[in-house]
Scaffold this motif. Structure first.
Motif, PDB file in Angstrom:
ATOM      1  N   ARG A  19       0.864  -1.187   0.000  1.00 39.61           N
ATOM      2  CA  ARG A  19       0.000   0.000   0.000  1.00 39.61           C
ATOM      3  C   ARG A  19       0.894   1.229   0.000  1.00 39.61           C
ATOM      4  NH1 ARG A  19      -3.170  -0.338   4.846  1.00 39.61           N
ATOM      5  NH2 ARG A  19      -4.387  -1.830   3.665  1.00 39.61           N
ATOM      6  N   LEU A  20       0.473   2.216  -0.752  1.00 41.58           N
ATOM      7  CA  LEU A  20       1.158   3.501  -0.739  1.00 41.58           C
ATOM      8  C   LEU A  20       0.137   4.590  -1.023  1.00 41.58           C
ATOM      9  CD1 LEU A  20       1.342   4.028  -4.014  1.00 41.58           C
ATOM     10  CD2 LEU A  20       3.414   2.676  -3.810  1.00 41.58           C
ATOM     11  N   HIS A  21       0.568   5.828  -0.918  1.00 42.95           N
ATOM     12  CA  HIS A  21      -0.334   6.940  -1.197  1.00 42.95           C
ATOM     13  C   HIS A  21       0.430   8.035  -1.933  1.00 42.95           C
ATOM     14  CE1 HIS A  21       1.488   8.074   2.682  1.00 42.95           C
ATOM     15  NE2 HIS A  21       1.450   9.290   2.191  1.00 42.95           N
ATOM     16  N   SER A  22      -0.349   8.850  -2.616  1.00 43.97           N
ATOM     17  CA  SER A  22       0.215   9.976  -3.346  1.00 43.97           C
ATOM     18  C   SER A  22      -0.824  11.076  -3.379  1.00 43.97           C
ATOM     19  CB  SER A  22       0.577   9.551  -4.771  1.00 43.97           C
ATOM     20  OG  SER A  22       1.205  10.608  -5.464  1.00 43.97           O
ATOM     21  N   GLY A  23      -0.358  12.297  -3.454  1.00 36.39           N
ATOM     22  CA  GLY A  23      -1.282  13.418  -3.575  1.00 36.39           C
ATOM     23  C   GLY A  23      -2.121  13.284  -4.838  1.00 36.39           C
ATOM     24  N   HIS A  24      -3.368  13.725  -4.775  1.00 37.03           N
ATOM     25  CA  HIS A  24      -4.298  13.546  -5.895  1.00 37.03           C
ATOM     26  C   HIS A  24      -3.896  14.318  -7.148  1.00 37.03           C
ATOM     27  CE1 HIS A  24      -5.770  17.343  -4.295  1.00 37.03           C
ATOM     28  NE2 HIS A  24      -6.514  17.482  -5.368  1.00 37.03           N
ATOM     29  N   ARG A  25      -3.046  15.313  -7.034  1.00 34.91           N
ATOM     30  CA  ARG A  25      -2.585  16.083  -8.198  1.00 34.91           C
ATOM     31  C   ARG A  25      -1.228  15.613  -8.715  1.00 34.91           C
ATOM     32  NH1 ARG A  25      -3.395  21.965  -5.526  1.00 34.91           N
ATOM     33  NH2 ARG A  25      -5.646  21.871  -5.273  1.00 34.91           N
ATOM     34  N   SER A  26      -0.649  14.633  -8.089  1.00 33.59           N
ATOM     35  CA  SER A  26       0.713  14.188  -8.420  1.00 33.59           C
ATOM     36  C   SER A  26       0.677  13.159  -9.545  1.00 33.59           C
ATOM     37  CB  SER A  26       1.381  13.618  -7.165  1.00 33.59           C
ATOM     38  OG  SER A  26       1.379  14.583  -6.143  1.00 33.59           O
ATOM     39  N   GLU A  27       0.326  13.615 -10.748  1.00 35.86           N
ATOM     40  CA  GLU A  27       0.117  12.711 -11.880  1.00 35.86           C
ATOM     41  C   GLU A  27       1.340  11.875 -12.231  1.00 35.86           C
ATOM     42  OE1 GLU A  27      -2.434  11.416 -13.526  1.00 35.86           O
ATOM     43  OE2 GLU A  27      -3.642  12.511 -12.078  1.00 35.86           O
ATOM     44  N   THR A  28       2.535  12.450 -12.143  1.00 33.86           N
ATOM     45  CA  THR A  28       3.739  11.680 -12.463  1.00 33.86           C
ATOM     46  C   THR A  28       3.878  10.501 -11.511  1.00 33.86           C
ATOM     47  OG1 THR A  28       4.830  13.664 -13.312  1.00 33.86           O
ATOM     48  CG2 THR A  28       6.246  11.814 -12.748  1.00 33.86           C
ATOM     49  N   ASN A  29       3.673  10.750 -10.228  1.00 34.97           N
ATOM     50  CA  ASN A  29       3.756   9.680  -9.227  1.00 34.97           C
ATOM     51  C   ASN A  29       2.656   8.645  -9.447  1.00 34.97           C
ATOM     52  OD1 ASN A  29       5.752  11.291  -8.155  1.00 34.97           O
ATOM     53  ND2 ASN A  29       4.501  12.026  -6.465  1.00 34.97           N
ATOM     54  N   LEU A  30       1.444   9.110  -9.653  1.00 34.51           N
ATOM     55  CA  LEU A  30       0.321   8.197  -9.847  1.00 34.51           C
ATOM     56  C   LEU A  30       0.535   7.332 -11.087  1.00 34.51           C
ATOM     57  CD1 LEU A  30      -2.580  10.620  -8.882  1.00 34.51           C
ATOM     58  CD2 LEU A  30      -1.795   8.622  -7.580  1.00 34.51           C
ATOM     59  N   ALA A  34      -3.566  -0.155  -7.847  1.00 35.08           N
ATOM     60  CA  ALA A  34      -4.911   0.323  -8.161  1.00 35.08           C
ATOM     61  C   ALA A  34      -5.422   1.149  -6.987  1.00 35.08           C
ATOM     62  CB  ALA A  34      -5.849  -0.853  -8.413  1.00 35.08           C
ATOM     63  N   GLN A  35      -6.195   2.161  -7.307  1.00 36.30           N
ATOM     64  CA  GLN A  35      -6.748   3.012  -6.262  1.00 36.30           C
ATOM     65  C   GLN A  35      -7.767   2.232  -5.441  1.00 36.30           C
ATOM     66  OE1 GLN A  35      -8.169   6.853  -7.515  1.00 36.30           O
ATOM     67  NE2 GLN A  35      -9.166   7.259  -5.558  1.00 36.30           N
ATOM     68  N   VAL A  36      -7.626   2.328  -4.108  1.00 32.87           N
ATOM     69  CA  VAL A  36      -8.554   1.650  -3.204  1.00 32.87           C
ATOM     70  C   VAL A  36      -9.277   2.630  -2.288  1.00 32.87           C
ATOM     71  CG1 VAL A  36      -7.321  -0.552  -3.246  1.00 32.87           C
ATOM     72  CG2 VAL A  36      -6.733   1.173  -1.514  1.00 32.87           C
ATOM     73  N   GLY A  37      -8.935   3.902  -2.384  1.00 28.88           N
ATOM     74  CA  GLY A  37      -9.584   4.880  -1.538  1.00 28.88           C
ATOM     75  C   GLY A  37      -8.884   6.217  -1.604  1.00 28.88           C
ATOM     76  N   ALA A  38      -9.343   7.101  -0.750  1.00 27.61           N
ATOM     77  CA  ALA A  38      -8.762   8.430  -0.651  1.00 27.61           C
ATOM     78  C   ALA A  38      -8.874   8.880   0.794  1.00 27.61           C
ATOM     79  CB  ALA A  38      -9.481   9.401  -1.576  1.00 27.61           C
ATOM     80  N   VAL A  39      -7.979   9.753   1.179  1.00 24.01           N
ATOM     81  CA  VAL A  39      -7.971  10.267   2.539  1.00 24.01           C
ATOM     82  C   VAL A  39      -7.351  11.659   2.499  1.00 24.01           C
ATOM     83  CG1 VAL A  39      -5.722   9.279   3.147  1.00 24.01           C
ATOM     84  CG2 VAL A  39      -7.401   9.662   4.938  1.00 24.01           C
ATOM     85  N   MET A  84      -5.119  12.695  -0.490  1.00 25.74           N
ATOM     86  CA  MET A  84      -4.245  11.601  -0.881  1.00 25.74           C
ATOM     87  C   MET A  84      -5.042  10.479  -1.531  1.00 25.74           C
ATOM     88  SD  MET A  84      -1.484  12.917   0.272  1.00 25.74           S
ATOM     89  CE  MET A  84      -0.261  11.648   0.235  1.00 25.74           C
ATOM     90  N   VAL A  85      -4.478   9.906  -2.580  1.00 24.66           N
ATOM     91  CA  VAL A  85      -5.029   8.732  -3.242  1.00 24.66           C
ATOM     92  C   VAL A  85      -4.334   7.519  -2.628  1.00 24.66           C
ATOM     93  CG1 VAL A  85      -5.250   7.511  -5.443  1.00 24.66           C
ATOM     94  CG2 VAL A  85      -5.375  10.019  -5.383  1.00 24.66           C
ATOM     95  N   LEU A  86      -5.105   6.545  -2.138  1.00 25.40           N
ATOM     96  CA  LEU A  86      -4.551   5.315  -1.579  1.00 25.40           C
ATOM     97  C   LEU A  86      -4.540   4.254  -2.672  1.00 25.40           C
ATOM     98  CD1 LEU A  86      -6.472   5.198   1.824  1.00 25.40           C
ATOM     99  CD2 LEU A  86      -4.160   6.005   1.401  1.00 25.40           C
TER     100      LEU A  86
END
Length: 167
Positions: free
Chosen positions: A118-129, A138-143, A151-153
Motif C-alpha cells: 500500500r502507498l499513497h500519493s497526492g491527488h494532483r501528483s500525476e507523475t507519481n500516480l 490500483a486506487q482503493v480509496g482516498a484520505v 491523498m489517493v490510496l
C-alpha cells in the motif's frame, strides 16, 4: 566511464544525505499543493534517524552520493507500507523511481513477509500516480492527510509484483 546507480540498505551514515534529498525532492509537491507543511518537508532529522534504524530504508547511490530513497515497513496485517519515494531531480525520468519501488516491494516481501503493498500519493501528483499504476497499483480509496492534502490510496497484492516485474 560513467558510474552505475546501485540500490542498497541505508545506513546511519546516509541519514543527512537522505534528509537533504527528501527536502529537495518534495519541493515540487509542496508547490503543486501550495503547502510547505507536507510531512516530508517537516520531518525532523531525529525522526528520519529512527526510521533508518527501525524500518526498511533503501537508497540509490551514484558513487558516494545518495540520489534516491524509499521507505517501508510491514503492518500487523502483513501489508507493506511504502512511502517517501524520491529521486534527485536531475535523475528523474530514467526509471530509478521504478527500480526503488521494485526493490522496496522485494525487500518487504522477502524480509518482512508482506503479502500486499500500500502507498499513497497526492491527488494532483500525476507523475507519481502514473508510476504507481504502471507498477500494478490500483486506487482503493482516498484520505485527507494531516497537512490537508488529498491523498489517493493505492494497493496491490504481493503476488502481482512478480507478474508486473516480468511484463
Amino acid at each position: 566511464m560513467g558510474m552505475s546507480v546501485t540500490i542498497s540498505a541505508a545506513t546511519a551514515q546516509d541519514v543527512e544525505q537522505i534528509f537533504r534529498l527528501q527536502y529537495l525532492c518534495f519541493q515540487r509537491e509542496a508547490e503543486l499543493y501550495d503547502n510547505y507543511r507536507i510531512a516530508p518537508l517537516v520531518q525532523s532529522l531525529d525522526s528520519l534517524r529512527a526510521e533508518v534504524a527501525d524500518d526498511l530504508v533503501l537508497v540509490a547511490r551514484l558513487g558516494d552520493e545518495v540520489v534516491g530513497a524509499v521507505r517501508g515497513f510491514t503492518d500487523a496485517d502483513g501489508t507493506g507500507l511504502i512511502g517517501k519515494l524520491c529521486v534527485h531531480p536531475r535523475l528523474q525520468g530514467h526509471g530509478l523511481g521504478a527500480r526503488l519501488l521494485l526493490a522496496a516491494e522485494s525487500a518487504l516481501a522477502a524480509e518482512r513477509s508482506a503479502t500486499r503493498f500500500r502507498l499513497h500519493s497526492g491527488h494532483r501528483s500525476e507523475t507519481n500516480l502514473r508510476l504507481y499504476r504502471k507498477a500494478g497499483y490500483a486506487q482503493v480509496g482516498a484520505v485527507t492527510g494531516a497537512d490537508g492534502v488529498q491523498m489517493v490510496l493505492l494497493e496491490k497484492d504481493a503476488a502481482e509484483r512478480d507478474f508486473v516485474a516480468s511484463a
